[in-house]
Design an enzyme around this catalytic site. Structure first.
Site, short mmCIF file in Angstrom:
data_model
loop_
_atom_site.label_atom_id
_atom_site.label_comp_id
_atom_site.label_asym_id
_atom_site.label_seq_id
_atom_site.Cartn_x
_atom_site.Cartn_y
_atom_site.Cartn_z
N GLU A 52 1.21 -0.61 -5.19
CA GLU A 52 0.25 0.46 -5.48
C GLU A 52 1.08 1.64 -5.98
O GLU A 52 1.47 2.53 -5.24
CB GLU A 52 -0.54 0.86 -4.24
CG GLU A 52 -1.71 1.76 -4.63
CD GLU A 52 -2.21 2.67 -3.50
OE1 GLU A 52 -1.56 2.78 -2.45
OE2 GLU A 52 -3.25 3.29 -3.72
N ASP B 193 0.83 -1.20 0.00
CA ASP B 193 0.00 0.00 0.00
C ASP B 193 0.88 1.26 0.00
O ASP B 193 1.86 1.34 0.74
CB ASP B 193 -0.86 -0.02 1.28
CG ASP B 193 -1.80 1.16 1.36
OD1 ASP B 193 -2.66 1.29 0.48
OD2 ASP B 193 -1.68 1.96 2.31
C1 NOJ Z 1 -4.21 3.42 -0.60
C2 NOJ Z 1 -5.39 2.54 -0.33
O1 NOJ Z 1 -5.74 1.88 -1.50
C3 NOJ Z 1 -6.48 3.45 0.19
O2 NOJ Z 1 -7.71 2.79 0.28
C4 NOJ Z 1 -6.03 3.97 1.54
O3 NOJ Z 1 -6.98 4.91 2.02
C5 NOJ Z 1 -4.67 4.68 1.43
N1 NOJ Z 1 -3.72 3.94 0.64
C6 NOJ Z 1 -4.07 4.86 2.80
O4 NOJ Z 1 -3.64 3.61 3.29
#
Ligand code: NOJ
Length: 550
Positions: free
Chosen positions: A278, A218
């Protein structure tokens, strides 16, 4: 014969390494938002045993790996992306024993489990942070980013949180500010502290030993910040929260991120695990950096460029596909996820939405690379944002209403059948069930050979059994065509033609494969009135044609 095809190996396109170790190249991934997938204990929130009960469905659909968004103990301020213990399961989702059952059942079916590793921050309720904030000299003080303000009531610098407002929160007990890129309940870890790295690396080992096949990392971009805390450059305008817009020059995409990724990769390799990132990259150079110089960082940095294509456009998609095919690693494609409007709505025209959903599947699942699906995509689930502020659950929507309605709309419960709660739960679901569940649900679509679900199954089945679609190179065709996106996937033994009509009018595409000694196109899958006559393909509005060259 096919082997004579000159374009079998395109520049920049790696040959196959599908030797078992790189299982993730041929796999189809499926993202599950556990709150919304299936509720086994009748509390209105999905859980791990709910997921376990749907493994046969996933297997039958053609899914090889499930990525479960965070299911660890959490105050659920950001629905799991605020982790208070990395080595357990939140009671709302079940227990560690449930996880073990899910892992064992998934393994029986050959389905890999990928967990979501929230690397940038923890919850403010994590023991590490509770200790960190307890005093300036506590053991974990330096595990987070603490600084003095610039002056009374002035944060250390101008950095703005992604969730609105200053990225600094004052802790009255110790009189210092802590940094949070996201919600103030999500303090950023200090990755410059070796103890933090060790603890986080150990978390990955702990889960690998429990049978996990990899992680989705993430917010990797944001692991490091400039230690000198330079102010970010201010851009014109304000964001949806009314804050000045700024360029995240000093708190995002710092080069040190790559050192951490290399270390995480070393550990992943010991367990034949995959790391998915991500990675919100803006161009191919940035994407390339995430693969590492020697294939030693992420195997699958997600390519989000598709999600930036605002409306159906053969030209735009062709450009994005060409770019990612020049990447030095294996592409990973995403069309929807839990943070963005579903592709069903981004590209739907209100009239041909199901046809367009099939068109998107026709592209997503036949490209050279690993597709990452989002739950509900396969049944044409719609984004259904809340209509009243008091119904909003997502912290972004609560703060940003009405400009920013938040992400609840793309997180509504999975639609299993046409009953009141869509077969998701026997209790009132945590988010309302969209009306469209009456027509768009697994049970109804399973009985309809023309449904979006039937189409997904068909294409996924083909993809799993056709080596051109699995490993073949990507060869763009008819590159000037504004309406129809067409390409070949070419392996040593097969050439598959994919023709996608991105317009609402009937289209005819002419192909000439005489140099490659092909004269016929044998239909494999087609939607609407799409058909082949020799090497001429006729497509209905938003039609799909997939065929093999003979
Ligand atoms: C990316 C995640 O996909 C999202 O849902 C989240 O709010 C943020 N990172 C913070 O962790």
């Amino acid at each position: 014969m096919c082997a004579a095809f000159a374009l079998a190996q395109q520049p920049g396109q790696q040959a196959s390494k599908a030797d078992g170790k790189e299982w993730w190249r041929d796999a189809v991934f499926y993202e599950i938002y556990p709150r919304s997938f299936a509720d086994s204990n009748k509390d209105g929130v999905g859980d791990l045993m709910g997921i376990a009960s749907k493994l046969d469905y996933l297997k039958d659909l053609g899914v090889d790996a499930i990525w479960i968004t965070p299911c660890f103990p959490s105050p659920q301020i950001d629905f799991g992306y605020d982790v208070s213990d990395y080595e357990n399961i939140d009671p709302v989702y079940g227990t560690l024993a449930d996880f073990d059952t899910l892992a064992a059942e998934a393994k029986k079916r050959g389905i890999h489990i990928i967990l979501d590793f929230v690397v940038n921050h923890t919850s403010d309720q994590h023991q590490w942070f509770l200790d960190s904030m307890s005093s300036r000299t506590s053991k974990h003080r330096d595990w987070y980013i603490w600084r003095d303000g610039k002056g009374p009531e002035q944060p250390p610098n101008n950095w703005i949180s992604d969730f609105g407002g200053s990225a600094w929160a004052l802790d009255p007990t110790t009189g210092q500010y802590y940094y949070h890129m996201f919600h103030k309940a999500q303090p950023d870890l200090n990755w410059r502290n070796p103890a933090v790295k060790d603890a986080m690396f150990d978390v990955t080992r702990w889960w690998y030993k429990r049978g996990v096949s990899g992680f989705r990392l993430d917010a990797v971009d944001t692991l490091f910040e400039d230690p000198n805390l330079h102010d970010n450059p201010i851009l014109p305008g304000v964001n949806v929260f009314g804050d000045p817009k700024e360029e995240n020059k000093y708190n995002s995409k710092l080069p040190e991120v790559h050192d951490v990724l290399r270390e995480l990769r070393k550990i992943a390799d010991e367990y034949d695990a995959v790391l998915i990132g991500e990675t919100w990259t803006t161009d191919i150079d940035e994407l390339n950096r995430y693969y590492g110089d020697h294939d030693n960082e992420l195997q699958l940095p997600m390519d989000f460029l598709f999600t930036t294509v605002k409306k159906l456009s053969a030209e735009e998609f062709r450009k994005q596909i060409a770019a990612v095919n020049l990447a030095k690693g294996w592409p990973a494609y995403v069309i929807s996820n839990h943070d963005i409007v579903r592709s069903y709505d981004r590209y739907g025209d209100g009239e041909h939405n199901d046809q367009i959903a099939k068109l998107m599947a026709g592209m997503h699942l036949t490209l050279r690379g690993t597709p990452i699906m989002y739950y509900g995509e396969e049944i044409g689930m719609k984004t259904t944002p809340p209509s009243r502020k008091e119904d909003v659950k997502d912290p972004i929507g609560i703060r940003g209403w009405p400009q920013e309605k938040g992400r609840d709309g793309e997180r509504t419960p999975m639609q299993w059948d046409a009953s009141e709660n869509a077969g998701f739960s026997k209790a009132t679901p945590w988010l309302p069930i969209p009306d469209t569940h009456k027509t768009h649900n697994v049970a109804t679509e399973s009985k309809d050979a023309n449904s979006v679900l039937a189409f997904y199954k068909q294409v996924l089945k083909l993809r799993h059994t056709n080596d051109a679609l699995l490993e073949g190179s990507y060869v763009p065709l008819n590159e000037k065509d504004q309406n129809v996106l067409s390409y070949l996937r070419v392996s040593a033994s097969k050439s598959v033609l994919v023709v996608l009509n991105m317009s609402g009018t009937r289209q005819t595409s002419h192909f000439d494969f005489s140099k490659q000694r092909f004269s016929q196109i044998h239909k494999l899958i087609a939607t609407g009135e799409s058909s082949a006559e020799g090497t001429v393909i006729t497509l209905g509005a938003y039609g799909v044609f997939i065929g093999e060259l003979k």
